[in-house]
Design a protein around this motif. Sequence first.
Motif, PDB file in Angstrom:
ATOM      1  N   ARG A  44       0.787  -1.264  -0.068  1.00 33.55           N
ATOM      2  CA  ARG A  44       0.007  -0.098  -0.084  1.00 33.55           C
ATOM      3  C   ARG A  44       0.668   1.346   0.070  1.00 33.55           C
ATOM      4  O   ARG A  44       0.401   2.227  -0.603  1.00 33.55           O
ATOM      5  CB  ARG A  44      -0.795   0.115   1.248  1.00 33.55           C
ATOM      6  CG  ARG A  44      -1.695   1.008   1.257  1.00 33.55           C
ATOM      7  CD  ARG A  44      -2.790   1.156   2.297  1.00 33.55           C
ATOM      8  NE  ARG A  44      -2.409   1.254   3.603  1.00 33.55           N
ATOM      9  CZ  ARG A  44      -3.034   1.223   4.669  1.00 33.55           C
ATOM     10  NH1 ARG A  44      -4.235   0.565   4.742  1.00 33.55           N
ATOM     11  NH2 ARG A  44      -2.224   1.337   5.994  1.00 33.55           N
ATOM     12  N   ALA A  45       2.011   1.114   0.759  1.00 32.31           N
ATOM     13  CA  ALA A  45       2.875   2.510   0.616  1.00 32.31           C
ATOM     14  C   ALA A  45       3.361   2.728  -0.882  1.00 32.31           C
ATOM     15  O   ALA A  45       3.512   3.789  -1.231  1.00 32.31           O
ATOM     16  CB  ALA A  45       4.222   2.178   1.830  1.00 32.31           C
ATOM     17  N   THR A  46       3.859   1.701  -1.483  1.00 31.31           N
ATOM     18  CA  THR A  46       4.106   1.722  -2.874  1.00 31.31           C
ATOM     19  C   THR A  46       3.177   2.406  -3.693  1.00 31.31           C
ATOM     20  O   THR A  46       3.386   2.928  -4.596  1.00 31.31           O
ATOM     21  CB  THR A  46       4.540   0.567  -3.148  1.00 31.31           C
ATOM     22  OG1 THR A  46       5.769  -0.147  -2.640  1.00 31.31           O
ATOM     23  CG2 THR A  46       5.353   0.479  -4.842  1.00 31.31           C
ATOM     24  N   GLN A  47       2.047   1.597  -3.493  1.00 29.37           N
ATOM     25  CA  GLN A  47       0.809   2.159  -4.234  1.00 29.37           C
ATOM     26  C   GLN A  47       0.262   3.453  -3.984  1.00 29.37           C
ATOM     27  O   GLN A  47      -0.010   4.219  -5.150  1.00 29.37           O
ATOM     28  CB  GLN A  47      -0.296   0.969  -3.971  1.00 29.37           C
ATOM     29  CG  GLN A  47      -0.348  -0.216  -4.252  1.00 29.37           C
ATOM     30  CD  GLN A  47      -1.322  -1.298  -3.866  1.00 29.37           C
ATOM     31  OE1 GLN A  47      -2.022  -1.015  -2.898  1.00 29.37           O
ATOM     32  NE2 GLN A  47      -1.055  -2.556  -4.397  1.00 29.37           N
ATOM     33  N   GLU A  50       2.514   5.747  -6.176  1.00 33.65           N
ATOM     34  CA  GLU A  50       2.454   5.922  -7.467  1.00 33.65           C
ATOM     35  C   GLU A  50       1.166   6.735  -7.507  1.00 33.65           C
ATOM     36  O   GLU A  50       1.101   7.374  -8.559  1.00 33.65           O
ATOM     37  CB  GLU A  50       2.034   4.326  -7.722  1.00 33.65           C
ATOM     38  CG  GLU A  50       1.923   4.228  -9.162  1.00 33.65           C
ATOM     39  CD  GLU A  50       2.541   4.648 -10.433  1.00 33.65           C
ATOM     40  OE1 GLU A  50       2.335   4.962 -11.543  1.00 33.65           O
ATOM     41  OE2 GLU A  50       3.892   5.063  -9.689  1.00 33.65           O
ATOM     42  N   LEU A  51       0.162   6.419  -6.593  1.00 30.30           N
ATOM     43  CA  LEU A  51      -1.063   7.385  -6.788  1.00 30.30           C
ATOM     44  C   LEU A  51      -0.631   8.720  -6.784  1.00 30.30           C
ATOM     45  O   LEU A  51      -1.185   9.676  -7.466  1.00 30.30           O
ATOM     46  CB  LEU A  51      -1.897   7.005  -5.727  1.00 30.30           C
ATOM     47  CG  LEU A  51      -3.047   7.827  -5.711  1.00 30.30           C
ATOM     48  CD1 LEU A  51      -3.967   7.594  -7.273  1.00 30.30           C
ATOM     49  CD2 LEU A  51      -4.140   7.498  -4.377  1.00 30.30           C
ATOM     50  N   THR A  52       0.373   9.260  -5.812  1.00 27.28           N
ATOM     51  CA  THR A  52       0.620  10.818  -5.630  1.00 27.28           C
ATOM     52  C   THR A  52       1.265  11.134  -7.020  1.00 27.28           C
ATOM     53  O   THR A  52       1.034  12.115  -7.473  1.00 27.28           O
ATOM     54  CB  THR A  52       1.805  10.841  -4.655  1.00 27.28           C
ATOM     55  OG1 THR A  52       1.086  10.310  -3.152  1.00 27.28           O
ATOM     56  CG2 THR A  52       2.256  12.522  -4.493  1.00 27.28           C
ATOM     57  N   ALA A 129      -6.016   6.305 -15.259  1.00 29.61           N
ATOM     58  CA  ALA A 129      -4.797   5.733 -14.272  1.00 29.61           C
ATOM     59  C   ALA A 129      -5.256   5.909 -13.046  1.00 29.61           C
ATOM     60  O   ALA A 129      -4.940   5.042 -12.074  1.00 29.61           O
ATOM     61  CB  ALA A 129      -3.463   6.486 -14.846  1.00 29.61           C
ATOM     62  N   VAL A 130      -5.698   7.113 -12.715  1.00 35.97           N
ATOM     63  CA  VAL A 130      -5.907   7.542 -10.954  1.00 35.97           C
ATOM     64  C   VAL A 130      -6.934   6.540 -10.684  1.00 35.97           C
ATOM     65  O   VAL A 130      -6.830   6.186  -9.452  1.00 35.97           O
ATOM     66  CB  VAL A 130      -6.214   8.801 -11.125  1.00 35.97           C
ATOM     67  CG1 VAL A 130      -6.793   9.166  -9.619  1.00 35.97           C
ATOM     68  CG2 VAL A 130      -5.012   9.669 -11.250  1.00 35.97           C
ATOM     69  N   ALA A 135      -8.608   1.983  -7.333  1.00 38.11           N
ATOM     70  CA  ALA A 135      -9.078   0.865  -7.387  1.00 38.11           C
ATOM     71  C   ALA A 135      -8.338  -0.302  -6.360  1.00 38.11           C
ATOM     72  O   ALA A 135      -8.552  -1.284  -5.599  1.00 38.11           O
ATOM     73  CB  ALA A 135      -9.642   0.432  -8.531  1.00 38.11           C
ATOM     74  N   LEU A 136      -7.009  -0.377  -7.005  1.00 35.58           N
ATOM     75  CA  LEU A 136      -6.106  -1.374  -6.486  1.00 35.58           C
ATOM     76  C   LEU A 136      -5.737  -0.935  -4.934  1.00 35.58           C
ATOM     77  O   LEU A 136      -5.369  -1.895  -4.153  1.00 35.58           O
ATOM     78  CB  LEU A 136      -4.529  -1.076  -7.526  1.00 35.58           C
ATOM     79  CG  LEU A 136      -3.229  -1.896  -6.781  1.00 35.58           C
ATOM     80  CD1 LEU A 136      -3.842  -3.307  -7.085  1.00 35.58           C
ATOM     81  CD2 LEU A 136      -2.106  -1.481  -7.912  1.00 35.58           C
ATOM     82  N   ILE A 137      -5.746   0.370  -4.451  1.00 36.65           N
ATOM     83  CA  ILE A 137      -5.498   0.807  -3.056  1.00 36.65           C
ATOM     84  C   ILE A 137      -6.637   0.202  -2.379  1.00 36.65           C
ATOM     85  O   ILE A 137      -6.497  -0.327  -1.300  1.00 36.65           O
ATOM     86  CB  ILE A 137      -5.310   2.014  -2.937  1.00 36.65           C
ATOM     87  CG1 ILE A 137      -3.706   2.506  -3.526  1.00 36.65           C
ATOM     88  CG2 ILE A 137      -5.108   2.340  -1.540  1.00 36.65           C
ATOM     89  CD1 ILE A 137      -3.454   3.844  -3.856  1.00 36.65           C
ATOM     90  N   ALA A 138      -7.820   0.210  -2.935  1.00 38.44           N
ATOM     91  CA  ALA A 138      -9.052  -0.078  -2.116  1.00 38.44           C
ATOM     92  C   ALA A 138      -9.135  -1.692  -2.082  1.00 38.44           C
ATOM     93  O   ALA A 138      -9.373  -1.986  -0.895  1.00 38.44           O
ATOM     94  CB  ALA A 138     -10.160   0.436  -3.006  1.00 38.44           C
TER      95      ALA A 138
END
Length: 243
Positions: A44-47, A50-52, A129-130, A135-138
């Motif tokens: 989640r930290a890596t994700q 990437e979201l930022t 992409a955002v 969705a991946l983080i969720a």
Amino acid sequence: MNAAPADQKRLLDLASLDEDIRRADAARRNPAQAARVKELLAERATQSTELTRLLGLRDDAKAELARIESDVAIVDARSARDAALLAASTNPKQAQGLEHEIASLAKRKSDLEDAELEVMERLEGAESAVAAQEALIAATNDEGARLSAEGKASVETATAAFDAATRDRAAVAESVPAPLLAVYERLAARGVGAGYLQHRTCGGCRMVLSGTDLNVVRAAAEDAVIHCPECGCILVRDYDSGL
């Protein structure tokens, strides 16, 4: 040392309960879900990083689109002004200048609209992409929440088992003569305290006793406290011991 066979047999109950206590203690200290939860936290930290980055790209595209739309509005306003001046002008030279400027503004607007389409496409991709990253983080958060809940339940179950086995052990220990219990506790502190000798095999270390060792056990009195020659635990014997 001597002890009644019935008292020695209670040591097997103690050994079983000690194993239950060790297993339950390990389960409550380190539930099976803990390793995956730790992995999910790192993921989640890596994700999130990437979201930022993706949010930055999206915001840059939005800002660029807003700037282009502002430029288009300015061009439209100037074109409208020039058109009005042209319509009212009676000066040929002024009219020629206004026509040239209107043509230049039309070219500028066309270029801006082309750039606007390109940025809109880029913004659409950035927003997709955002959304995908969110969705991946969720999904990661959902899995983490589920595993955390399962882990909490596992810890509660293991704690209950630990407490029950600890109470049962105390009750059994009270029924074992103090000298015999002291020997067992000393052995259990560094390994298995007692093992059932069954079919010539030590229940503590699972080693098959040699013929010589079996002869020593056979020669011992029924109430003698015998130790495994391999692991040192108290060997509890009965008719299934293969003697």
